[in-house]
Design a protein around this motif. Structure first.
Motif, mmCIF file in Angstrom:
data_model
loop_
_atom_site.group_PDB
_atom_site.id
_atom_site.type_symbol
_atom_site.label_atom_id
_atom_site.label_comp_id
_atom_site.label_asym_id
_atom_site.label_seq_id
_atom_site.Cartn_x
_atom_site.Cartn_y
_atom_site.Cartn_z
ATOM 1 N N ARG A 1 0.837 -1.195 0.000
ATOM 2 C CA ARG A 1 0.000 0.000 0.000
ATOM 3 C C ARG A 1 0.876 1.251 0.000
ATOM 4 N N SER A 2 0.434 2.275 -0.741
ATOM 5 C CA SER A 2 1.119 3.568 -0.718
ATOM 6 C C SER A 2 0.113 4.635 -0.321
ATOM 7 N N TRP A 3 0.599 5.659 0.335
ATOM 8 C CA TRP A 3 -0.260 6.738 0.802
ATOM 9 C C TRP A 3 -0.046 7.950 -0.071
ATOM 10 N N LYS A 4 -1.147 8.482 -0.567
ATOM 11 C CA LYS A 4 -1.076 9.665 -1.419
ATOM 12 C C LYS A 4 -1.465 10.891 -0.602
ATOM 13 N N PRO A 5 -0.885 12.057 -0.913
ATOM 14 C CA PRO A 5 -1.271 13.266 -0.181
ATOM 15 C C PRO A 5 -2.701 13.666 -0.514
ATOM 16 N N ASN A 6 -3.366 14.290 0.448
ATOM 17 C CA ASN A 6 -4.750 14.721 0.279
ATOM 18 C C ASN A 6 -4.744 16.062 -0.448
ATOM 19 N N VAL A 7 -4.741 16.024 -1.770
ATOM 20 C CA VAL A 7 -4.645 17.234 -2.588
ATOM 21 C C VAL A 7 -6.048 17.723 -2.911
ATOM 22 N N GLN A 8 -6.277 19.004 -2.674
ATOM 23 C CA GLN A 8 -7.561 19.646 -2.957
ATOM 24 C C GLN A 8 -7.328 20.822 -3.900
ATOM 25 N N GLU A 9 -8.289 21.082 -4.765
ATOM 26 C CA GLU A 9 -8.217 22.284 -5.594
ATOM 27 C C GLU A 9 -9.020 23.368 -4.899
ATOM 28 N N LYS A 10 -8.362 24.462 -4.554
ATOM 29 C CA LYS A 10 -8.992 25.532 -3.770
ATOM 30 C C LYS A 10 -8.789 26.872 -4.442
ATOM 31 N N ARG A 11 -9.680 27.793 -4.105
ATOM 32 C CA ARG A 11 -9.514 29.204 -4.483
ATOM 33 C C ARG A 11 -9.124 29.955 -3.228
ATOM 34 N N LEU A 12 -7.932 30.496 -3.216
ATOM 35 C CA LEU A 12 -7.451 31.251 -2.062
ATOM 36 C C LEU A 12 -7.403 32.722 -2.443
ATOM 37 N N ILE B 1 -6.923 33.141 -6.185
ATOM 38 C CA ILE B 1 -5.924 32.332 -6.865
ATOM 39 C C ILE B 1 -6.414 30.893 -6.797
ATOM 40 N N ARG B 2 -6.486 30.224 -7.933
ATOM 41 C CA ARG B 2 -6.911 28.821 -7.960
ATOM 42 C C ARG B 2 -5.654 27.961 -7.945
ATOM 43 N N VAL B 3 -5.495 27.156 -6.883
ATOM 44 C CA VAL B 3 -4.314 26.311 -6.723
ATOM 45 C C VAL B 3 -4.720 24.937 -6.221
ATOM 46 N N LYS B 4 -3.839 23.964 -6.446
ATOM 47 C CA LYS B 4 -3.997 22.643 -5.859
ATOM 48 C C LYS B 4 -3.105 22.595 -4.629
ATOM 49 N N VAL B 5 -3.704 22.368 -3.482
ATOM 50 C CA VAL B 5 -2.958 22.354 -2.226
ATOM 51 C C VAL B 5 -3.342 21.124 -1.417
ATOM 52 N N THR B 6 -2.420 20.711 -0.552
ATOM 53 C CA THR B 6 -2.744 19.626 0.364
ATOM 54 C C THR B 6 -3.426 20.219 1.592
ATOM 55 N N THR B 7 -4.073 19.375 2.341
ATOM 56 C CA THR B 7 -4.733 19.849 3.551
ATOM 57 C C THR B 7 -3.703 20.344 4.557
ATOM 58 N N HIS B 8 -2.515 19.732 4.553
ATOM 59 C CA HIS B 8 -1.438 20.206 5.436
ATOM 60 C C HIS B 8 -1.016 21.625 5.047
ATOM 61 N N ALA B 9 -0.882 21.875 3.729
ATOM 62 C CA ALA B 9 -0.519 23.208 3.264
ATOM 63 C C ALA B 9 -1.613 24.221 3.599
ATOM 64 N N LEU B 10 -2.891 23.799 3.528
ATOM 65 C CA LEU B 10 -3.982 24.705 3.898
ATOM 66 C C LEU B 10 -3.883 25.114 5.362
ATOM 67 N N ARG B 11 -3.544 24.160 6.220
ATOM 68 C CA ARG B 11 -3.375 24.499 7.638
ATOM 69 C C ARG B 11 -2.201 25.456 7.824
#
Length: 182
Positions: A45-56, A65-75
């Motif tokens: 098994r491999s773990w992938k980062p939780n990537v979300q497309e958000k408007r910041l 700004i429309r970017v793809k960020v991980t939930t860790h980066a959002l925090r």
């Protein structure tokens, strides 16, 4: 008994960019466990980062700004106080995306342009005059609204009284008709 191999902690220089250093299966590609024979086996098994497309929202550019960020980066962005501050606090050598480097350069340029703008302050006497003028405008608006409410109240009272007169005259007419029939 053999020791289980644990996932390594991400290095500090990997926590950067919009994904904050998270990559697919960087250190934790599988979990080690012991079999019933005492062998150490790694899962597939491999773990992938939780990537979300958000408007910041960028306050410097006054746009989203429309970017793809991980939930860790959002925090991390929330903790820094927004995307602008997050990009400014992250050094160039820790940026892992070209988009982050470009936005950081744009934000630094905008901040330097804003720093060159001269800000003028009014003397206390002029500030007092401005405040007095604003207070007068507020008082005039308040009086205007009050007069409007009074005019509406008078109009509704006149309409109610004229409707009341019509209803009483109709009641009298129906009483006379009813008395005549009896």
């Amino acid at each position: 008994m053999a020791e289980l191999h644990r996932c390594e902690i991400m290095l500090e220089h990997m926590k950067c960019g919009t994904r904050a250093g998270e990559q697919i299966g960087l250190f934790c590609t599988g979990k080690d466990f012991l079999t019933h024979l005492g062998e150490i086996v790694r899962s597939r098994r491999s773990w992938k980062p939780n990537v979300q497309e958000k408007r910041l929202f960028s306050y410097v550019h006054d746009q989203h700004i429309r970017v793809k960020v991980t939930t860790h980066a959002l925090r991390c962005i929330d903790k820094a106080g927004g995307i602008d501050e997050y990009l400014l606090k992250t050094p160039y050598n820790k940026m892992d995306t070209e988009m982050g480097i470009v936005w950081k350069a744009n934000i630094e340029k905008m901040y330097s342009d804003l720093a060159e703008i001269e800000v003028g302050f009014f003397p206390p006497e002029v500030e007092a005059k401005i405040k007095k003028g604003l207070d007068e405008v507020r008082a005039a608006k308040r009086d205007f609204r009050r007069e409007g409410r009074r005019a509406l109240a008078k109009q509704s009272q006149l309409e109610a009284s004229s409707v009341g007169d019509d209803q009483t005259s109709e009641v009298i007419d129906t009483k006379q008709v009813f008395a005549a029939k009896v």
